[in-house]
Write a protein that holds these residues in place. Structure first.
Motif, PDB file in Angstrom:
ATOM      1  N   ASN A  24       0.672  -1.243   0.051  1.00  0.00           N
ATOM      2  CA  ASN A  24       0.101  -0.088   0.120  1.00  0.00           C
ATOM      3  C   ASN A  24       0.821   1.289  -0.004  1.00  0.00           C
ATOM      4  OD1 ASN A  24      -3.210  -0.333   0.363  1.00  0.00           O
ATOM      5  ND2 ASN A  24      -2.020  -2.084   1.500  1.00  0.00           N
ATOM      6  N   THR A  25       2.044   1.016   0.063  1.00  0.00           N
ATOM      7  CA  THR A  25       3.016   2.220   0.262  1.00  0.00           C
ATOM      8  C   THR A  25       3.641   2.663  -1.341  1.00  0.00           C
ATOM      9  OG1 THR A  25       3.497   1.838   2.693  1.00  0.00           O
ATOM     10  CG2 THR A  25       4.980   3.257   1.385  1.00  0.00           C
ATOM     11  N   CYS A  26       4.388   1.481  -1.679  1.00  0.00           N
ATOM     12  CA  CYS A  26       5.077   1.731  -2.769  1.00  0.00           C
ATOM     13  C   CYS A  26       4.234   1.181  -4.208  1.00  0.00           C
ATOM     14  CB  CYS A  26       6.414   1.005  -3.014  1.00  0.00           C
ATOM     15  SG  CYS A  26       6.322  -0.693  -2.858  1.00  0.00           S
ATOM     16  N   GLY A  27       3.343   0.272  -3.696  1.00  0.00           N
ATOM     17  CA  GLY A  27       2.382  -0.085  -5.010  1.00  0.00           C
ATOM     18  C   GLY A  27       3.188  -1.298  -5.937  1.00  0.00           C
ATOM     19  N   ILE A  28       4.337  -1.500  -5.716  1.00  0.00           N
ATOM     20  CA  ILE A  28       5.083  -2.325  -6.588  1.00  0.00           C
ATOM     21  C   ILE A  28       5.412  -3.677  -6.303  1.00  0.00           C
ATOM     22  CG2 ILE A  28       7.431  -2.547  -7.779  1.00  0.00           C
ATOM     23  CD1 ILE A  28       7.821   0.561  -7.275  1.00  0.00           C
ATOM     24  N   THR A  29       5.905  -3.839  -5.027  1.00  0.00           N
ATOM     25  CA  THR A  29       5.985  -5.231  -4.518  1.00  0.00           C
ATOM     26  C   THR A  29       5.060  -5.964  -3.701  1.00  0.00           C
ATOM     27  OG1 THR A  29       7.226  -4.194  -2.617  1.00  0.00           O
ATOM     28  CG2 THR A  29       8.629  -4.922  -4.320  1.00  0.00           C
ATOM     29  N   LYS A  66       0.986  -3.569  14.296  1.00  0.00           N
ATOM     30  CA  LYS A  66      -0.086  -3.450  15.219  1.00  0.00           C
ATOM     31  C   LYS A  66      -0.189  -2.168  16.002  1.00  0.00           C
ATOM     32  CE  LYS A  66       1.358  -7.168  17.593  1.00  0.00           C
ATOM     33  NZ  LYS A  66       1.033  -8.344  18.475  1.00  0.00           N
ATOM     34  N   ASP A  67       0.636  -1.378  16.014  1.00  0.00           N
ATOM     35  CA  ASP A  67       0.559   0.089  16.723  1.00  0.00           C
ATOM     36  C   ASP A  67       0.394   0.970  15.822  1.00  0.00           C
ATOM     37  OD1 ASP A  67       1.173  -1.612  19.049  1.00  0.00           O
ATOM     38  OD2 ASP A  67       3.152  -1.789  18.385  1.00  0.00           O
ATOM     39  N   CYS A  68       0.640   1.311  14.530  1.00  0.00           N
ATOM     40  CA  CYS A  68       0.428   2.212  13.744  1.00  0.00           C
ATOM     41  C   CYS A  68      -1.247   2.440  13.531  1.00  0.00           C
ATOM     42  CB  CYS A  68       1.208   2.069  12.324  1.00  0.00           C
ATOM     43  SG  CYS A  68       2.636   2.297  12.530  1.00  0.00           S
ATOM     44  N   PHE A  69      -1.623   3.769  13.469  1.00  0.00           N
ATOM     45  CA  PHE A  69      -3.203   3.920  13.261  1.00  0.00           C
ATOM     46  C   PHE A  69      -3.362   3.499  11.615  1.00  0.00           C
ATOM     47  CE2 PHE A  69      -6.645   7.081  12.115  1.00  0.00           C
ATOM     48  CZ  PHE A  69      -7.382   6.320  13.119  1.00  0.00           C
ATOM     49  N   MET A  70      -4.448   2.724  11.688  1.00  0.00           N
ATOM     50  CA  MET A  70      -4.914   2.245  10.372  1.00  0.00           C
ATOM     51  C   MET A  70      -3.796   1.550   9.437  1.00  0.00           C
ATOM     52  SD  MET A  70      -8.020   4.586   9.404  1.00  0.00           S
ATOM     53  CE  MET A  70      -8.662   3.668   8.098  1.00  0.00           C
ATOM     54  N   SER A  71      -3.089   0.925  10.169  1.00  0.00           N
ATOM     55  CA  SER A  71      -1.986   0.202   9.453  1.00  0.00           C
ATOM     56  C   SER A  71      -2.443  -0.986   8.062  1.00  0.00           C
ATOM     57  CB  SER A  71      -1.076  -0.686  10.275  1.00  0.00           C
ATOM     58  OG  SER A  71      -0.132  -1.220   9.608  1.00  0.00           O
ATOM     59  N   LYS A  72      -1.760  -0.412   7.055  1.00  0.00           N
ATOM     60  CA  LYS A  72      -2.059  -1.463   5.797  1.00  0.00           C
ATOM     61  C   LYS A  72      -0.856  -2.290   5.441  1.00  0.00           C
ATOM     62  CE  LYS A  72      -5.906   0.989   4.746  1.00  0.00           C
ATOM     63  NZ  LYS A  72      -7.400   0.254   4.807  1.00  0.00           N
ATOM     64  N   LEU A  73      -1.226  -3.210   4.723  1.00  0.00           N
ATOM     65  CA  LEU A  73      -0.161  -4.166   4.303  1.00  0.00           C
ATOM     66  C   LEU A  73       0.993  -3.439   3.479  1.00  0.00           C
ATOM     67  CD1 LEU A  73      -1.830  -7.400   3.378  1.00  0.00           C
ATOM     68  CD2 LEU A  73      -0.694  -7.127   5.235  1.00  0.00           C
ATOM     69  N   SER A  74       2.283  -3.632   3.821  1.00  0.00           N
ATOM     70  CA  SER A  74       3.216  -3.097   3.325  1.00  0.00           C
ATOM     71  C   SER A  74       4.307  -4.172   2.908  1.00  0.00           C
ATOM     72  CB  SER A  74       4.112  -1.927   4.298  1.00  0.00           C
ATOM     73  OG  SER A  74       3.029  -0.906   4.228  1.00  0.00           O
ATOM     74  N   CYS A  75       5.270  -3.947   2.056  1.00  0.00           N
ATOM     75  CA  CYS A  75       6.358  -4.638   1.740  1.00  0.00           C
ATOM     76  C   CYS A  75       7.586  -4.428   2.831  1.00  0.00           C
ATOM     77  CB  CYS A  75       7.000  -4.294   0.600  1.00  0.00           C
ATOM     78  SG  CYS A  75       7.649  -2.816   0.127  1.00  0.00           S
ATOM     79  N   GLN A  76       8.573  -5.365   2.912  1.00  0.00           N
ATOM     80  CA  GLN A  76       9.568  -5.368   3.841  1.00  0.00           C
ATOM     81  C   GLN A  76      10.431  -3.801   3.721  1.00  0.00           C
ATOM     82  OE1 GLN A  76      12.018  -8.691   4.083  1.00  0.00           O
ATOM     83  NE2 GLN A  76      13.871  -7.633   5.253  1.00  0.00           N
ATOM     84  N   THR A  77      10.646  -3.481   2.591  1.00  0.00           N
ATOM     85  CA  THR A  77      11.542  -2.233   2.529  1.00  0.00           C
ATOM     86  C   THR A  77      10.745  -1.184   3.108  1.00  0.00           C
ATOM     87  OG1 THR A  77      12.486  -2.890   0.567  1.00  0.00           O
ATOM     88  CG2 THR A  77      12.754  -0.890   0.816  1.00  0.00           C
ATOM     89  N   CYS A  78       9.454  -1.178   2.530  1.00  0.00           N
ATOM     90  CA  CYS A  78       8.804   0.389   3.061  1.00  0.00           C
ATOM     91  C   CYS A  78       8.420  -0.014   4.766  1.00  0.00           C
ATOM     92  CB  CYS A  78       7.432   0.151   2.349  1.00  0.00           C
ATOM     93  SG  CYS A  78       7.513   0.457   0.544  1.00  0.00           S
ATOM     94  N   ILE A  79       7.971  -1.104   4.998  1.00  0.00           N
ATOM     95  CA  ILE A  79       7.739  -1.353   6.405  1.00  0.00           C
ATOM     96  C   ILE A  79       8.907  -0.771   7.429  1.00  0.00           C
ATOM     97  CG2 ILE A  79       8.456  -3.484   6.926  1.00  0.00           C
ATOM     98  CD1 ILE A  79       5.176  -2.034   8.097  1.00  0.00           C
ATOM     99  N   VAL A  80      10.118  -0.984   7.040  1.00  0.00           N
ATOM    100  CA  VAL A  80      11.386  -0.467   7.598  1.00  0.00           C
ATOM    101  C   VAL A  80      11.564   0.728   7.603  1.00  0.00           C
ATOM    102  CG1 VAL A  80      13.862  -0.934   7.690  1.00  0.00           C
ATOM    103  CG2 VAL A  80      12.432  -2.965   7.519  1.00  0.00           C
ATOM    104  N   GLY A  81      11.318   1.254   6.194  1.00  0.00           N
ATOM    105  CA  GLY A  81      11.551   2.824   6.185  1.00  0.00           C
ATOM    106  C   GLY A  81      10.543   3.581   6.916  1.00  0.00           C
ATOM    107  N   THR A  82       9.343   3.209   7.112  1.00  0.00           N
ATOM    108  CA  THR A  82       8.251   3.876   7.743  1.00  0.00           C
ATOM    109  C   THR A  82       8.713   3.906   9.370  1.00  0.00           C
ATOM    110  OG1 THR A  82       6.938   2.166   7.556  1.00  0.00           O
ATOM    111  CG2 THR A  82       6.726   3.890   6.006  1.00  0.00           C
ATOM    112  N   HIS A  83       9.136   3.194   9.708  1.00  0.00           N
ATOM    113  CA  HIS A  83       9.602   2.843  11.157  1.00  0.00           C
ATOM    114  C   HIS A  83      10.875   3.300  11.699  1.00  0.00           C
ATOM    115  CE1 HIS A  83       6.024   0.443  10.936  1.00  0.00           C
ATOM    116  NE2 HIS A  83       5.905   0.665  12.226  1.00  0.00           N
ATOM    117  N   ALA A  84      11.655   4.087  10.901  1.00  0.00           N
ATOM    118  CA  ALA A  84      12.929   4.687  11.403  1.00  0.00           C
ATOM    119  C   ALA A  84      12.845   5.500  12.570  1.00  0.00           C
ATOM    120  CB  ALA A  84      13.521   5.369  10.160  1.00  0.00           C
TER     121      ALA A  84
END
Length: 830
Positions: free
Chosen positions: A47-52, A59-77
């Motif tokens: 849902n972030t990059c739309g590619i992979t 579980k703790d972000c508001f209205m979390s959507k499915l993301s790929c590994q690269t995006c989930i790591v990047g958004t949680h810096a």
């Protein structure tokens, strides 16, 4: 009214639950919805990059959507402690951000690659957060401007467990959360830490190194730093080392504080092994000086109480202290406002010994200007054993000694008269029981502190004492408001009562009756006949002996009855001369209490004029009985008042208390007769029945019964006039305390303004933080001033006349606009 509110509240709650039951299926299904991919089930892309492919969600972000590994790591810096799950086959499974490749970069380029390679990294780092316990990969900044690793952790709000070989840290947030919970729920560090363990893994399958002891150490250090921060020690250029004894304590704003809430010329006014980190800066005393004194004086025998069986004192030496660093805690408290005083808390080794409590007492006196002491006798003799700087020059002070009100009845009469608050001026309704009232708050902490080292235990109790005092400060607005309302109502009620007492006028009965005397007996006049009849009636009020009497008691009772029977027979022979009608009545009457032909002397009817009614005999006998009955009623009331005065000494004066029932019966007999004679003789109908003397409200709130407001009655020995005077004093004291509080907050706000500009040699960022915190504290205290002034405005802007207020209270009329609304409920405490 209160019961009605409770019933309505319960009914509303029950109705709400009944309505919710219809929706519980919805709640259940929606909660289950979160265990699946939800709306993302129809799409497999991130849902972030739309590619992979998107397989991860937080579980703790508001209205979390499915993301790929690269995006989930990047958004949680910037959220490295969040909990992430991966969709595997048919369900989500826990995975750590560290396993996904997240590395936390510390230093001045947080979250991004550093300009220079990191000098240190740690792939075995553990972070304790409110969401659980998380493994981290941490990189420390290695550029020329890099701070120490400890500073880099603190800079991002992580509290390191050590200052070298850094492997564990806790967020400021989790330490603050535990801090508050320990105050409100008294939760132990063990329970809190293991709740975080369960939040991380509730299956027990994930085995990780236990860091409970490490967490305890961080919490201890965090609380200590918070105490120093709140006391303004970070604003002093001299640093923490310049902290003075008791300087970190939360002071009582209502108590007199020279230089803070008192005028400059106030003295001219008329008289009225685990190391501790705090080192006596708060409520606990300096342990080194304390232990030195106990060692020097420890061999002296404990002085025994001479007036009461005081087990806490007399049994102190018998307490078993083997293997214990302390057997308890001693505190010195503000008797008016129930706040802990600076350097007023210390450990007890063998119970409540004078040697311990004396040191605590004089330790806290060094920080205040008190002239009224609530302490024990022989104080000055024991003071001579203390270090020189702990002694009080009592020769230049006015010192009063008091005993707490609840404890006072256990002492001998001399102590009760000498050390009672009730007989002293300018104490208001202070009860002196504050030291006892705080234990309910601190006792639950015992489960946490009993296994701590001595130093950690002292600092923890110090922290809880500070929290207790701060809660008292925050709620001063409500508590003083409620006390003032009560005191003004009680003052007005007592004023009205004593105004009635002063204005009471009893009609004087004539000492002689008009007309000539009619004597039908050479020796017994009509007035003497009635007087003898009343004496016989009083003899009939003999006390019963119960169901288990001895033969000797039976014999004595029979002798009394025979003697009384002969007296009645002789008196009745004279009675028929003046009252012939009684001859026929006596021959046909049977007393109600007689069950056989033989009557007891105490049950015989005397048939005085008041018992016969409108019969053909000389009405002057009724007037004689009226006058004598009135005197008899006064005598019975005086005896009843005497019985009530000794009520507090029931066990000691048991014999006198047993006289209450006969004198009450005598009064009722007199009242019945007077009530009858009032109609026959045309007397005013001002006879009132006796109010139940057993219904007595608590001390200081008694309303004078009419028997105490009669002309000529001295009620001063009953303490009721002192109650009224104390309520008047209480109003004045509370008004003065309100002014003290507002002035103290103004001083404290000004003090914080000054703290913001004391340090000038720090870097720009640190200086901004120092000044921001000082400004925040100053605003808080000015907000207190504004809030309390609104709450107290009716009582600070006017001093309502007691007479006018009493008329309002007693009549139930509405309050005028210029008088405080005493009927308005107090706001809830915070």
């Amino acid at each position: 009214m209160n019961s009605t509110i409770v019933v309505v509240t319960v009914r509303v709650v029950v109705m709400a639950v009944a309505v919710w039951i219809d929706y519980r299926e919805l709640f259940l299904l929606e909660m289950l919805h979160h265990d699946g991919r939800g709306d993302d089930i129809s799409s497999t892309f991130c849902n972030t990059c739309g590619i992979t492919v998107g397989s991860y969600h937080c579980k703790d972000c508001f209205m979390s959507k499915l993301s790929c590994q690269t995006c989930i790591v990047g958004t949680h810096a910037y959220s490295p402690a969040h909990r992430v799950e991966k969709w595997i086959s048919e369900c989500f499974q826990n995975v750590t951000l560290k396993d996904l490749g997240l590395r936390v970069q510390l230093g001045h380029k947080v979250g991004k690659s550093c300009l220079l390679p990191s000098r240190a990294f740690n792939d075995d780092f553990i972070l304790i957060d409110t969401l659980g316990i998380h493994p981290m990969a941490v990189d420390f900044c290695g550029c020329d401007r890099a701070q120490s690793h400890t500073e880099q952790l603190l800079h991002v709000g992580w509290f390191p467990a050590t200052t070298s070989d850094l492997r564990t840290a806790a967020t400021f947030c989790v330490l603050q959360q535990f801090h508050v919970l320990s105050f409100k729920s008294k939760i132990s560090a063990y329970e809190f830490y293991h709740s975080l363990v369960h939040m991380t893994d509730n299956t027990g399958l994930l085995k990780r190194r236990d860091r409970y002891k490490v967490f305890m150490r961080m919490a201890h250090e965090f609380w200590h730093v918070k105490m120093l921060k709140r006391a303004g020690r970070g604003h002093d250029p001299s640093g923490i080392i310049a902290t003075q004894q008791g300087e970190c304590a939360v002071l009582c704003p209502a108590c007199p504080q020279p230089g803070k809430n008192l005028p400059d010329d106030w003295e001219l006014a008329p008289k009225g092994k685990d190391p501790s980190l705090s080192r006596g800066w708060g409520y606990f005393i300096n342990e080194t000086e304390y232990k030195t004194h106990l060692t020097n004086q420890g061999m002296e025998a404990q002085e025994k109480s001479t007036c009461a069986s005081h087990n806490a004192v007399n049994m102190a030496e018998s307490k078993s202290s083997k293997g214990l660093a302390a057997t308890g805690l001693g505190t010195i408290d503000c008797a008016r406002h129930n706040m802990k005083l600076p350097n007023s808390v210390g450990d007890l080794q063998k119970g409540e010994r004078y040697i311990n409590m004396d040191f605590l007492f004089f330790s806290t006196l060094r920080h205040c200007s008190l002239k009224v002491l609530n302490w024990h006798k022989n104080l000055w003799a024991r003071m001579a054993t203390l270090p020189e700087d702990y002694r009080l020059d009592h020769a230049i002070k006015t010192v009063w000694f008091f005993m707490p009100k609840f404890h006072l009845p256990a002492h001998i009469a001399k102590c009760q008269m000498t050390f009672s608050f009730n007989w002293s001026h300018w104490v208001g309704h202070t009860d002196g029981e504050a030291p006892e009232q705080g234990w309910s708050n601190i006792n639950p902490v015992a489960s946490s502190t009993k296994e701590m080292g001595p130093g950690c235990r002292r600092d923890t109790l110090d922290d809880h004492s500070g929290d207790w005092n701060w809660k008292k400060v925050v709620n001063l607005g409500v508590s003083l408001l409620c006390k003032t309302k009560e005191a003004m109502l009680e003052k007005a009620a007592f004023h009205a009562t004593f105004k009635e007492l002063d204005a009471a006028i009893t009609e004087e009965l004539p000492h002689s009756l008009e007309g000539r005397d009619v004597s039908l007996h050479l020796e017994v006049l009509p007035s003497i006949l009635i007087g003898l009849g009343l004496d016989l009636e009083e003899e009939q009020f003999m006390k019963g002996l119960g169901n288990h009497i001895t033969d000797t008691q039976k014999g004595n009772l029979l002798c009394q009855r025979n003697g009384l029977n002969r007296k009645i027979e002789s008196w009745q022979m004279m009675q028929v001369l003046y009252m012939p009608v009684v001859h026929g009545m006596l021959s046909t009457s049977i007393s109600p209490s007689s069950n056989s032909g033989i009557e007891n002397a105490e049950d015989l009817w005397l048939l005085l004029p008041s018992a016969i009614g409108n019969r053909p005999y000389h009405n002057r006998l009724q007037l004689y009985e009226w006058e004598l009955r009135l005197a008899q009623a006064h005598n019975a009331l005086e005896e009843l008042r005497q019985c009530l005065r000794i009520r507090s000494s029931l066990l000691t004066y048991k014999k006198d208390w047993n006289a209450l029932e006969p004198c009450t019966a005598r009064y009722h007999a007199s009242w019945e007769a007077l009530n009858t004679l009032a109609r026959e003789c045309g007397k005013p109908d001002n006879i009132r029945p006796l109010i139940d003397p057993d219904i007595l409200p608590r001390q200081g709130r008694r309303k004078l019964m009419w028997i105490w407001r009669m002309h000529g009655v001295d009620s001063s020995g009953d303490g009721t006039d002192e109650d009224g005077e104390h309520w008047a004093e209480e109003v004045e004291l509370l008004h003065e305390e309100m002014c003290h509080v507002l002035q103290f907050f103004q001083w404290q706000a000004t003090w914080w303004d000054m703290q913001g500009h004391r340090r000038v040699e720090e870097d720009t960022g640190c200086l901004e933080g120092i000044r921001a915190y000082a400004a925040k504290k100053a605003k808080i205290h000015r907000a207190f001033i504004d809030h309390f002034q609104i709450l107290w405005s009716p009582f600070l802007s006017s001093s309502p006349d007691a007479v006018a207020l009493s008329n309002i209270v007693l009549s139930g009329a509405d309050h005028p606009a210029d008088l405080p609304d005493l009927s308005a409920p107090c706001p809830p405490e915070i």
